[in-house]
Design an enzyme around this catalytic site. Structure first.
Site, PDB file in Angstrom:
ATOM      1  CG  ASP A 121      -1.815   1.067   1.228  1.00 62.04           C
ATOM      2  OD1 ASP A 121      -2.166   1.793   0.264  1.00 62.04           O
ATOM      3  OD2 ASP A 121      -2.497   1.386   2.493  1.00 62.04           O
ATOM      4  CG  ASP A 331      -4.224   4.548  -2.588  1.00 62.76           C
ATOM      5  OD1 ASP A 331      -3.309   3.703  -2.023  1.00 62.76           O
ATOM      6  OD2 ASP A 331      -5.261   4.450  -2.343  1.00 62.76           O
TER       7      ASP A 331
END
Length: 469
Positions: A121, A331
């Site tokens: 992430d 992201d």
């Protein structure tokens, strides 16, 4: 007296002008040159009779040069390795809907090491794993159709290299709220997905990595990193998303890339690359080829807190649209590209105008711009290009994804949908306005099979030891 003062001032002015024309130079002298030898011998007569000053081009001469080179390497003047990757391999994979469509890799933590399947992430910072669980996701492989081995639970007491971070530690954000500075540092991270969080205690332990050695065998590297001992998870983390932990790759000091860079192990960067089947790899310290285009990160409230880039304009086919600039968050935890509403409307209207097909969307689903396709017919799809500062660009040659197996009146339909969605709400956890949007790297790997390289800047270390040439 006034005339004398004027004369003095005029002469001073001339001297200043002359001084501005002075050029300073320096002579570079080798440590084993005759000039340095003469200076050292005059200071220490014992050098004359010793072998501390080797003859030029002798074996001793070259041995001392090599010894000096090795000593410089120990000073960590640069990265120790070209790049690093998890000890279980650089491979990343996606398990689809079973694990929330995120990308995962296996890592080893502690001594003796325990293996974890962590989600990757770029939108967060902390590496956490299920630990001394009070509320964690199921870890049995029987619970997940995609796994062939059980997931793990970490316990600091079972690792000889683990140690707690205390509330006095500078990386303990909860320190001011602790009852005692000697108390283990608690952490709690809330994620963008609603009601999804991880909480527990911060510990330091060893992350096992491998390096790209010059020979066929990789070199083992043990790096000390901060780990979240995730005792309690909530929301999506109990429903199949990152059940075995998550590795934050953000800009904060507490992220794994930051620890590796500050330890002098890698350059301050990492890369992620994915194939059409969602398999891929991750390398720490990889900056990619020098020929690749790049764009700088932007600050948020004056600080580099996350990976935000500026998009100057969007183009569809050969048509570049006005008023389509925005700021975007890179992201890896999101699956689609979200645009501000006004930019979304301009881009999709132009896209639909250039597609030689009729919209055939799915009722009740978010994708508005879908088009029927079949083995005998495929609509003409224009490219989408993002223009970045300094006229750098990123071309999405085929900006649609295919949805198969939808049954309509007994026939199986295939539809291609535009990989763009409007952003209907603000990103409150980053305090972003409606002019900012999510730009997720799945678009990079699904459409162009290109690499995503994130290069971050850290302050250079200060060295007190003199450096000899």
């Amino acid at each position: 007296m006034a005339a004398r003062s004027l004369l003095i001032l005029a002469m001073a002015s001339l001297l200043v002008e002359e001084s501005l024309e002075i050029t300073f130079s320096s002579k570079l002298i080798h440590r084993f040159s005759d000039e340095v030898k003469a200076l050292r011998v005059s200071e220490n007569e014992s050098l004359r009779m010793s072998n501390l000053w080797p003859a030029k081009k002798s074996v001793e001469y070259y041995q001392k040069l090599v010894s000096s080179d090795l000593q410089r390497q120990k000073m960590k003047l640069g990265p120790r390795y070209n790049f690093l990757f998890p000890s279980e391999g650089s491979t990343t994979t996606s398990f689809g809907n079973d694990f929330g469509w995120l990308h995962y890799t296996w890592i080893d933590i502690g001594t003796p090491h325990t293996s974890f399947l962590v989600a990757l992430d770029a939108g967060s910072d902390l590496l956490w794993v299920p630990c001394d669980c009070m509320q964690c996701a199921p870890l049995s492989a029987s619970y997940y159709s995609s796994l062939d081995r059980d997931l793990s639970e970490y316990s600091p007491s079972h690792s000889s290299t683990s140690k707690h971070l205390y509330c006095s530690h500078r990386l303990c954000e909860s320190g001011p709220n602790c009852k005692s500075v000697k108390q283990p540092c608690p952490y709690s991270v809330d994620y963008y997905t609603e009601n999804t969080s991880s909480s527990g205690l911060l510990v330091e332990d060893i992350l096992h990595l491998a390096s790209d050695g010059d020979d066929a065998l990789n070199t083992s590297v043990q790096a000390a990193v901060v780990i979240g001992c995730g005792m309690k998870q909530s929301g999506g983390y109990l429903d199949g998303v990152a059940p075995d932990g998550l590795m934050g790759l953000g800009l904060s000091e507490i992220s794994v890339p930051s620890f590796l860079a500050k330890a002098g192990l890698i350059r301050n960067s990492f890369s992620m690359c994915f194939d059409e089947d969602d398999s891929g790899r991750i390398f720490f310290g990889d900056q990619g080829p020098t020929t690749q285009q790049s764009t700088p990160f932007l600050t948020l409230d004056g600080n580099y807190t996350t990976y935000i880039v500026g998009v100057d304009a969007c183009c569809v086919g050969s048509s570049c649209l006005k008023q389509t600039s925005y700021q975007a968050l890179v992201d890896t935890g999101s699956s689609f590209t979200f645009l501000p509403d006004e930019v979304y409307e301009r881009v999709t209207e132009e896209f639909d105008r250039q597609v030689n097909a009729t919209i055939s969307s799915f009722e009740g689903y978010p994708w508005k711009y879908c088009y029927k396709s079949s083995p005998n017919y495929s609509p003409k799809v224009p490219s989408v290009k993002l223009i970045f500062p300094l006229n750098n660009s990123f071309v999405i040659h085929n900006p649609v994804f295919m949805i198969y197996g939808i049954q309509v009146k007994v026939k199986m339909m295939v539809r291609g949908c535009l990989l763009l969605l409007p952003m209907r709400r603000q990103l409150t956890h980053y305090q972003q306005t409606s002019s900012r949007a999510l730009l997720e790297d799945m678009q990079f790997h699904l459409l162009l099979l290109e690499e995503l390289h994130l290069t971050r800047q850290l302050p250079q270390p200060n060295y007190s030891n003199p450096i000899f040439i």
